[in-house]
Design a protein around this motif. Structure first.
Motif, PDB file in Angstrom:
ATOM      1  N   LEU A   1      30.603  16.765 -24.776  1.00 57.98           N
ATOM      2  CA  LEU A   1      30.647  17.844 -23.798  1.00 57.98           C
ATOM      3  C   LEU A   1      31.971  17.794 -23.033  1.00 57.98           C
ATOM      4  O   LEU A   1      32.496  16.719 -22.735  1.00 57.98           O
ATOM      5  N   PHE A   2      32.498  18.950 -22.727  1.00 54.53           N
ATOM      6  CA  PHE A   2      33.802  19.070 -22.085  1.00 54.53           C
ATOM      7  C   PHE A   2      33.891  18.261 -20.798  1.00 54.53           C
ATOM      8  O   PHE A   2      33.002  18.315 -19.954  1.00 54.53           O
ATOM      9  N   ASN A   3      34.962  17.495 -20.702  1.00 55.81           N
ATOM     10  CA  ASN A   3      35.407  16.953 -19.423  1.00 55.81           C
ATOM     11  C   ASN A   3      36.925  16.870 -19.506  1.00 55.81           C
ATOM     12  O   ASN A   3      37.486  16.652 -20.586  1.00 55.81           O
ATOM     13  N   MET A   4      37.590  17.086 -18.416  1.00 54.97           N
ATOM     14  CA  MET A   4      39.040  17.246 -18.412  1.00 54.97           C
ATOM     15  C   MET A   4      39.778  16.012 -18.924  1.00 54.97           C
ATOM     16  O   MET A   4      40.728  16.120 -19.691  1.00 54.97           O
TER      17      MET A   4
ATOM     18  N   LEU B   1      38.784  13.645 -21.048  1.00 53.35           N
ATOM     19  CA  LEU B   1      38.635  13.527 -22.495  1.00 53.35           C
ATOM     20  C   LEU B   1      39.414  14.627 -23.207  1.00 53.35           C
ATOM     21  O   LEU B   1      40.111  14.374 -24.195  1.00 53.35           O
ATOM     22  N   HIS B   2      39.315  15.848 -22.718  1.00 50.87           N
ATOM     23  CA  HIS B   2      40.028  16.976 -23.311  1.00 50.87           C
ATOM     24  C   HIS B   2      41.536  16.716 -23.328  1.00 50.87           C
ATOM     25  O   HIS B   2      42.203  16.928 -24.351  1.00 50.87           O
ATOM     26  N   ASP B   3      42.087  16.247 -22.213  1.00 52.56           N
ATOM     27  CA  ASP B   3      43.521  15.972 -22.132  1.00 52.56           C
ATOM     28  C   ASP B   3      43.940  14.897 -23.123  1.00 52.56           C
ATOM     29  O   ASP B   3      44.967  15.017 -23.787  1.00 52.56           O
ATOM     30  N   SER B   4      43.141  13.846 -23.228  1.00 52.75           N
ATOM     31  CA  SER B   4      43.454  12.752 -24.141  1.00 52.75           C
ATOM     32  C   SER B   4      43.458  13.237 -25.597  1.00 52.75           C
ATOM     33  O   SER B   4      44.399  12.968 -26.352  1.00 52.75           O
ATOM     34  N   ILE B   5      42.418  13.958 -25.978  1.00 49.08           N
ATOM     35  CA  ILE B   5      42.323  14.469 -27.350  1.00 49.08           C
ATOM     36  C   ILE B   5      43.458  15.449 -27.632  1.00 49.08           C
ATOM     37  O   ILE B   5      44.052  15.436 -28.716  1.00 49.08           O
ATOM     38  N   SER B   6      43.792  16.276 -26.658  1.00 56.25           N
ATOM     39  CA  SER B   6      44.892  17.235 -26.821  1.00 56.25           C
ATOM     40  C   SER B   6      46.219  16.532 -27.078  1.00 56.25           C
ATOM     41  O   SER B   6      47.103  17.074 -27.746  1.00 56.25           O
TER      42      SER B   6
ATOM     43  N   CYS C   1      35.803  17.835 -28.254  1.00 61.06           N
ATOM     44  CA  CYS C   1      35.372  17.930 -26.859  1.00 61.06           C
ATOM     45  C   CYS C   1      35.428  19.418 -26.512  1.00 61.06           C
ATOM     46  O   CYS C   1      36.470  20.057 -26.682  1.00 61.06           O
ATOM     47  N   SER C   2      34.288  19.983 -26.061  1.00 64.51           N
ATOM     48  CA  SER C   2      34.288  21.415 -25.751  1.00 64.51           C
ATOM     49  C   SER C   2      33.072  21.817 -24.938  1.00 64.51           C
ATOM     50  O   SER C   2      32.132  21.051 -24.764  1.00 64.51           O
ATOM     51  N   ASN C   3      33.112  23.064 -24.513  1.00 62.50           N
ATOM     52  CA  ASN C   3      31.959  23.730 -23.907  1.00 62.50           C
ATOM     53  C   ASN C   3      31.284  24.633 -24.939  1.00 62.50           C
ATOM     54  O   ASN C   3      30.523  25.525 -24.573  1.00 62.50           O
TER      55      ASN C   3
ATOM     56  N   ARG D   1      35.975  28.212 -28.399  1.00 64.92           N
ATOM     57  CA  ARG D   1      37.328  27.890 -28.879  1.00 64.92           C
ATOM     58  C   ARG D   1      38.296  27.619 -27.726  1.00 64.92           C
ATOM     59  O   ARG D   1      39.200  26.785 -27.849  1.00 64.92           O
ATOM     60  N   GLU D   2      38.131  28.332 -26.631  1.00 62.18           N
ATOM     61  CA  GLU D   2      39.057  28.216 -25.507  1.00 62.18           C
ATOM     62  C   GLU D   2      39.056  26.819 -24.884  1.00 62.18           C
ATOM     63  O   GLU D   2      40.098  26.336 -24.441  1.00 62.18           O
ATOM     64  N   SER D   3      37.904  26.178 -24.829  1.00 66.70           N
ATOM     65  CA  SER D   3      37.809  24.866 -24.192  1.00 66.70           C
ATOM     66  C   SER D   3      37.908  23.713 -25.192  1.00 66.70           C
ATOM     67  O   SER D   3      37.849  22.558 -24.803  1.00 66.70           O
ATOM     68  N   MET D   4      38.063  24.034 -26.474  1.00 66.48           N
ATOM     69  CA  MET D   4      37.969  23.014 -27.510  1.00 66.48           C
ATOM     70  C   MET D   4      39.269  22.248 -27.721  1.00 66.48           C
ATOM     71  O   MET D   4      40.338  22.825 -27.838  1.00 66.48           O
TER      72      MET D   4
END
Length: 134
Positions: free
Chosen positions: A51-54, A56-61, A89-91, A94-97
């Motif tokens: 599930l999205f969290n900033m 984790l999202h930043d790290s994966i990005s 990691c997403s909600n 596509r926008e949050s993925m």
């Protein structure tokens, strides 16, 4: 559960991306188990969704799988025999993925195997001490 809906939506996006269906499944290899959010019918590509969290999202990005997720991903690859794992990691959109491809690390497989052997030995010895004291 909302997280299951999010995971299902993300799975559909990844299925479109890879052109194959992903099936949730549970695998076992000896005492090791892997519950996958999805795997292709031929078992070559596994899917794990968080599930999205900033953070984790930043790290994966940035192409970095955080240390706390490595054991799960590598055990999944070991137990399933998949050639790769798509970590997402997403909600559920596509926008949050953010996603990252994870590949088998045979050195890490050895660490996992040794960890489980140590756990089994400790568990067996714990039971033996309990039996001896009665």
């Amino acid at each position: 559960f909302p997280s299951h809906d999010t995971e299902a939506k993300a799975r559909e996006i990844i299925e479109d991306q890879i052109g194959e269906e992903l099936y949730p499944a549970v695998y076992a290899l000896g005492i090791m188990i892997a519950s996958v959010d999805g795997i292709t019918a031929n078992g070559e590509i596994a899917f794990e969704h968080k599930l999205f969290n900033m953070r984790l999202h930043d790290s994966i990005s940035k192409g970095i799988l955080p240390e706390e997720h490595i054991p799960q991903c590598q055990q999944t690859l070991l137990v399933t025999g998949a050639k790769s794992l798509i970590f997402v990691c997403s909600n559920g959109d596509r926008e949050s993925m953010a996603q990252l491809m994870v590949y088998p690390d045979h050195y890490y497989f050895t660490k996992i195997d040794l960890g489980w052997k140590c756990f089994k030995r400790d568990l067996d010895n714990y039971g033996n001490r309990e039996m001896a004291s009665t």
